[in-house]
Design an enzyme around this catalytic site. Sequence first.
Site, short mmCIF file in Angstrom:
data_model
loop_
_atom_site.label_atom_id
_atom_site.label_comp_id
_atom_site.label_asym_id
_atom_site.label_seq_id
_atom_site.Cartn_x
_atom_site.Cartn_y
_atom_site.Cartn_z
N TYR A 53 0.83 -1.21 0.00
CA TYR A 53 0.00 0.00 0.00
C TYR A 53 0.86 1.26 0.00
O TYR A 53 1.85 1.36 0.72
CB TYR A 53 -0.94 0.02 1.19
CG TYR A 53 -2.04 -1.03 1.15
CD1 TYR A 53 -2.24 -1.82 0.01
CD2 TYR A 53 -2.88 -1.25 2.24
CE1 TYR A 53 -3.24 -2.78 -0.03
CE2 TYR A 53 -3.88 -2.20 2.22
CZ TYR A 53 -4.05 -2.96 1.08
OH TYR A 53 -5.05 -3.92 1.05
N LEU A 213 -18.44 -2.25 -0.57
CA LEU A 213 -19.34 -1.37 -1.34
C LEU A 213 -18.99 -1.38 -2.83
O LEU A 213 -19.51 -0.57 -3.59
CB LEU A 213 -19.28 0.06 -0.81
CG LEU A 213 -19.64 0.25 0.67
CD1 LEU A 213 -19.69 1.74 1.01
CD2 LEU A 213 -20.95 -0.42 1.01
N GLY A 219 -22.85 2.32 -2.53
CA GLY A 219 -22.92 3.37 -1.53
C GLY A 219 -23.83 4.54 -1.89
O GLY A 219 -23.70 5.62 -1.33
#
Length: 323
Positions: A53, A213, A219
């Site tokens: 990340y 989501l 969402g």
Amino acid sequence: MEYTCLGRSGLRISRLCLGTMNFGVHTEEAEAHRILDAALDLGINFVDTADLYGWPDQPGLTETIIGNWFAQGGGRRERTVLATKVFSDMGDWPNEGGLCALHIRRAVDASLRRLRTDHIDLYQMHHVDRHTPWDEIWQAMEVLVAQGKITYVGSSNFAGWHLAEAQEAARARHFLGLVSEQSLYNLLERTVELEVVPAARHYGIGLLPWSPLHSGLLGGVLREERQGIRRATARAAAALATRHAQIKEYEDFAAELGHEPGHVALAWLLANPAVTAPVVGPRTLGHLHSAVSALDVRLDQQALTRLDEIFPGHRPAPEAYAW
């Protein structure tokens, strides 16, 4: 906050896992620290990250941001169940990726330095490595457990037969093996119901759905676009082009229930006995508070049936495709 055990282990984690993939990429460090502090205040004790990340420009950046947060003290590390991942290429040289024992050994030490801690609570294989035998992988993980560098081992993006193969290899070594699997799972993407979910339940592996989501598609994306709040991401926009009617029907049903669409999507996952904790990845404090609100939503059987009608799922294999 609600808590449950991670798979068949005795480790107690919050029913929501704080995903951190946005930290350093879409969320500045100061805001990321505010989100982490707020998560603890809300009772979320489970934080998930990965060595990759911060990519594509700065792999490792997110772990560094979390490490800087731990360094502030105040019981931050002690109150956190910390999960990170290994597999991705962290350089261009051989053995800087994958799950060979050499890379696992080097990668865990690099993550510990960035995270500014002496141990990782859940060390997850980010992908299956088709070139490395399980005896080599488990031997490397056993050494890390013995050294106190990791406590539990998990997987991510494994197929059902990979879970079985991993667990049987661990059983032969009298090793605990996997306690969790992190998979893409949401109302729109239910492929794991074929074999991953049954395998996880059989072996007592906790299921941690990522992208609950589906990049924002669940969402309230249509409502937000009408209000000019935001446009769908490139990934979501591509899916929206083919599933517009389905998403509209879903948002209309959420309105009938009197709940936010994102809350319904999370509540649907939380109602599944196979799911331990969805991984939510807030970019802002507002996103975090919204996700936590989903814990108050309870869907009855009629609502669950209606959601299955809108987003048809899968029966377990082989019944899904045979008699």
